[in-house]
Design an enzyme around this catalytic site. Structure first.
Site, PDB file in Angstrom:
ATOM      1  CB  THR A 139      -1.122  -0.078   1.244  1.00  0.00           C
ATOM      2  OG1 THR A 139      -0.014   0.049   2.438  1.00  0.00           O
ATOM      3  CG2 THR A 139      -1.787  -1.047   1.321  1.00  0.00           C
ATOM      4  CD  GLU A 188      -5.267  -2.221   1.544  1.00  0.00           C
ATOM      5  OE1 GLU A 188      -5.740  -1.695   0.470  1.00  0.00           O
ATOM      6  OE2 GLU A 188      -4.823  -1.679   2.315  1.00  0.00           O
ATOM      7  CE  LYS A 223     -18.361  14.168  15.610  1.00  0.00           C
ATOM      8  NZ  LYS A 223     -18.386  12.862  16.590  1.00  0.00           N
ATOM      9  CD1 TRP A 281     -20.320  12.664  11.578  1.00  0.00           C
ATOM     10  CD2 TRP A 281     -17.952  12.928  11.510  1.00  0.00           C
ATOM     11  NE1 TRP A 281     -19.588  11.643  12.665  1.00  0.00           N
ATOM     12  CE2 TRP A 281     -18.382  11.991  12.793  1.00  0.00           C
ATOM     13  CE3 TRP A 281     -16.851  13.356  11.521  1.00  0.00           C
ATOM     14  CZ2 TRP A 281     -17.398  11.667  13.407  1.00  0.00           C
ATOM     15  CZ3 TRP A 281     -15.671  12.689  12.214  1.00  0.00           C
ATOM     16  CH2 TRP A 281     -16.052  11.828  13.346  1.00  0.00           C
TER      17      TRP A 281
HETATM   18  P1  AMP Z   1      -4.736   2.542  -3.072  1.00  0.00           P
HETATM   19  O1  AMP Z   1      -4.852   1.514  -2.081  1.00  0.00           O
HETATM   20  O2  AMP Z   1      -3.488   3.412  -2.994  1.00  0.00           O
HETATM   21  O3  AMP Z   1      -5.176   2.416  -4.450  1.00  0.00           O
HETATM   22  O4  AMP Z   1      -5.790   3.599  -2.221  1.00  0.00           O
HETATM   23  C1  AMP Z   1      -7.101   3.311  -1.913  1.00  0.00           C
HETATM   24  C2  AMP Z   1      -7.880   4.555  -1.511  1.00  0.00           C
HETATM   25  O5  AMP Z   1      -7.941   5.337  -2.634  1.00  0.00           O
HETATM   26  C3  AMP Z   1      -9.364   3.992  -1.081  1.00  0.00           C
HETATM   27  O6  AMP Z   1      -9.597   3.522   0.141  1.00  0.00           O
HETATM   28  C4  AMP Z   1      -9.960   5.574  -1.370  1.00  0.00           C
HETATM   29  O7  AMP Z   1      -9.709   6.231  -0.239  1.00  0.00           O
HETATM   30  C5  AMP Z   1      -9.340   5.971  -2.543  1.00  0.00           C
HETATM   31  N1  AMP Z   1     -10.065   5.868  -3.780  1.00  0.00           N
HETATM   32  C6  AMP Z   1      -9.937   4.761  -4.639  1.00  0.00           C
HETATM   33  N2  AMP Z   1     -10.956   4.966  -5.789  1.00  0.00           N
HETATM   34  C7  AMP Z   1     -11.533   6.052  -5.420  1.00  0.00           C
HETATM   35  C8  AMP Z   1     -12.620   6.792  -6.118  1.00  0.00           C
HETATM   36  N3  AMP Z   1     -13.297   6.510  -7.151  1.00  0.00           N
HETATM   37  N4  AMP Z   1     -13.300   7.784  -5.290  1.00  0.00           N
HETATM   38  C9  AMP Z   1     -12.633   8.323  -4.173  1.00  0.00           C
HETATM   39  N5  AMP Z   1     -11.785   7.801  -3.587  1.00  0.00           N
HETATM   40  C10 AMP Z   1     -11.147   6.822  -4.125  1.00  0.00           C
END
Ligand code: AMP
Length: 543
Positions: free
Chosen positions: A185, A331, A441, A446
């Site tokens: 990640t 994930e 918050k 929120w």
């Molecule tokens: P990553 O593991 O680096 O791909 O990051 C995943 C995170 O990116 C998710 O938990 C979201 O917070 C954000 N994310 C991924 N796709 C979107 C989307 N279409 N809109 C908003 N947030 C997103």
């Protein structure tokens, strides 16, 4: 009673064998780091991947389960690695080339990578940390000119490795649940954590990504893979394209909007992948030079961060190009939901339809989502009540690699807690409103930073907007909006406020708007709110 069907392991070997059998003539085209164009067929890729697998086992002594890393741009050799490493029974580990030296060193050691395939242009970065990664036995140089000099130990030119390999390698026998690839990640909080994909999860994920409710890819498509192969396996597209018989176009390091547009034009690209920032850049260039529009490009697949409604609208109205907005995480392989219009939306106005497309969409079969409120109940499907998004499915993580206690990341009944905050409407369309750690918050209420950002980015003076929580004596927290102004635009706080007041309550609207030259981004192009909060605390953001 058991079913009486064959056991047919779902592996990446099955994918490449299929591609070679059914679509041997399909093409993989690369704009190489030196700017030259490389073109070959799926069949060529198949033959070279077999040789590479042979070299891994017989020249580099790779054993089943060993991790073999890449530190590379998107190009044809990187596709060969995607198939050869798992085909040799090893685990493919694309390293994120945008991380800091400390992070890369940590990840290589944590993963215990045995070999690293590295692009010549990226070698100087690695030379600084090679002494700190003693488990790496070999560095294989990709796209290195003859006579290339490096201080990296134990280097072999990629082509030399292949020349010395036999071409009769039989893919290793494996179980579909064996590890196929590993990705870390991006680690915006704490150390990066590793997700280990199985052959089965990669296969099933790719099959679903192809379908009409998701990317809708077929043998008529030419797909430009802008999303880096190190980011969640390039969202699975190197597998998707082979399964779908779609040509692959790979830009390597040529990621400037104008160059991507040129590539789309020249190679007649029909679909391209990318995070919103990439698409914002492409739109800006096209808006100023409409004649550059790649006429074959009909759709773009976007995820990683919220796709602003203003961008969906602008691409559709100005260029008839539609955005497919998807949600996922490292994930979750990543794809879990995608937003497309259904017949139930036919009667809606264009504006209302754009609002649906700006949501993160509905689940694809094989994965499930639910929204859980603080009291543990499932949120009503009213499109308003926000709670924590949880997921489960055939390509969702079951536990992080080498983490002993995974319980903080899962609910008592085994769903993965995403850390995203979302709502769901009556048709099950998901809308991400925040990350739990980015929520604001204020006075006990929120505030969604993502909703404010999306609204602000619809203002004609704003090209990017990022909202963070700042401490406040009276309200505990207040939203602060940092905006990147368009060229020649002025700060128009009053006009921003008026725009937001159309959709937000008074208390939700930021008190301050700060113009910044750029929003800091993470290694995978997301707004780096942690860094913005640090900048604010250090007094580096002033209005
Ligand atoms: P990553 O593991 O680096 O791909 O990051 C995943 C995170 O990116 C998710 O938990 C979201 O917070 C954000 N994310 C991924 N796709 C979107 C989307 N279409 N809109 C908003 N947030 C997103």
């Amino acid at each position: 009673m058991k079913g009486q069907m064959m056991h047919y392991p779902l592996t990446t070997n099955a994918i490449i064998e299929f591609g070679n059998r059914v679509f041997p003539h399909k093409e993989i085209i690369t704009r190489l780091p030196d700017g030259s164009r490389h073109q070959y067929s799926f069949h060529d890729m198949y033959l070279r991947s077999k040789k590479l697998a042979h070299a891994l086992v017989h020249q580099l002594n790779i054993q089943p389960g060993d991790k073999v890393a890449s530190f590379a741009w998107n190009h044809y050799q990187h596709i060969e690695l995607y198939y050869a490493i798992p085909g040799a029974g090893a685990v493919c580990h694309p390293l994120n080339i945008r991380l800091s030296a400390d992070q890369v060193e940590y990840i290589v050691n944590h993963s215990e990578d045995k070999v690293i395939f590295i692009d010549a242009t990226l070698v100087p970065f690695f030379e600084k940390i090679a002494a700190l990664t003693p488990l790496v036995k070999w560095f294989i140089l990709l796209n290195a000119p003859a006579g290339f000099v490096t201080t990296l130990p134990n280097t072999i030119q990629y082509e030399t490795l292949l020349q010395n390999a036999a071409d009769d390698f039989e893919w290793m026998e494996m179980d579909e649940n064996d590890a196929c690839a590993i990705c870390y990640t991006s680690g915006t909080t704490g150390a990066p954590k590793a997700v280990v994909y199985s052959h089965r999860s990669v296969y099933l994920h790719a099959q679903v990504l192809i379908t009409p409710n998701a990317a809708n890819i077929g043998m008529w498509d030419k797909v430009l893979l802008v999303v880096p192969q190190f980011h969640v396996l390039g969202w699975g597209f190197p597998f998707v394209c082979v399964m779908a018989g779609a040509d692959m176009i790979l830009p390597s390091c040529h990621l400037q909007p104008a160059t991507l547009i040129e590539l789309m034009q020249q190679e007649k690209v029909t679909l391209a992948t990318g995070v919103p920032t990439i698409w914002m850049g492409i739109y800006e260039v096209l808006k100023n030079n409409p004649s550059l529009q790649p006429i074959t490009l009909k759709k773009y697949m976007v995820g990683g961060s919220a796709l602003p409604i203003s961008l969906i609208k602008a691409f559709d109205k100005d260029f008839s190009i539609s955005g497919i907005h998807a949600w996922g995480m490292t994930e979750t392989s990543p794809l879990v939901t995608a937003s497309r219009l259904q017949p139930i939306h036919d009667s809606l106005s264009k504006e209302e339809q754009y609002k649906i497309l700006a949501k993160q969409g509905i689940e694809l079969p094989g994965a499930e989502v639910r929204i859980i409120l603080e009291d543990g109940s499932v949120a009503p499907k009213d499109g308003v009540t926000a709670g924590e998004l949880q997921v489960r499915g055939a390509w969702v993580i079951d536990g992080y690699y080498k983490v002993e206690d995974n319980s903080p990341y899962f609910s008592a009944d085994g769903w993965f807690k995403t850390g995203d905050v979302a709502t769901m409407d009556s048709n099950r369309y998901l809308q991400i409103t925040d990350r739990t750690k980015d929520l604001i918050k204020s006075g006990g209420e929120w505030i969604s930073s993502v909703a404010l950002e999306v609204a602000l980015m619809a203002h004609t003076a704003v090209s990017e907007a990022c909202v963070i929580a700042i401490p406040d004596e009276r309200w505990q927290e207040r939203p602060l909006a940092c905006v990147v102004l368009r060229k020649d635009a002025d700060m128009q706080a009053q006009s921003f406020r008026e725009l937001l007041l159309k959709d937000f309550a008074h208390y939700q609207v930021p008190d301050h708007f700060i113009a910044v030259p750029q929003i800091p981004k993470t290694s995978v192009g997301k707004f780096d709110k942690k860094e913005l909060r640090r900048m604010y605390a250090a007094g580096e953001l002033t209005s």
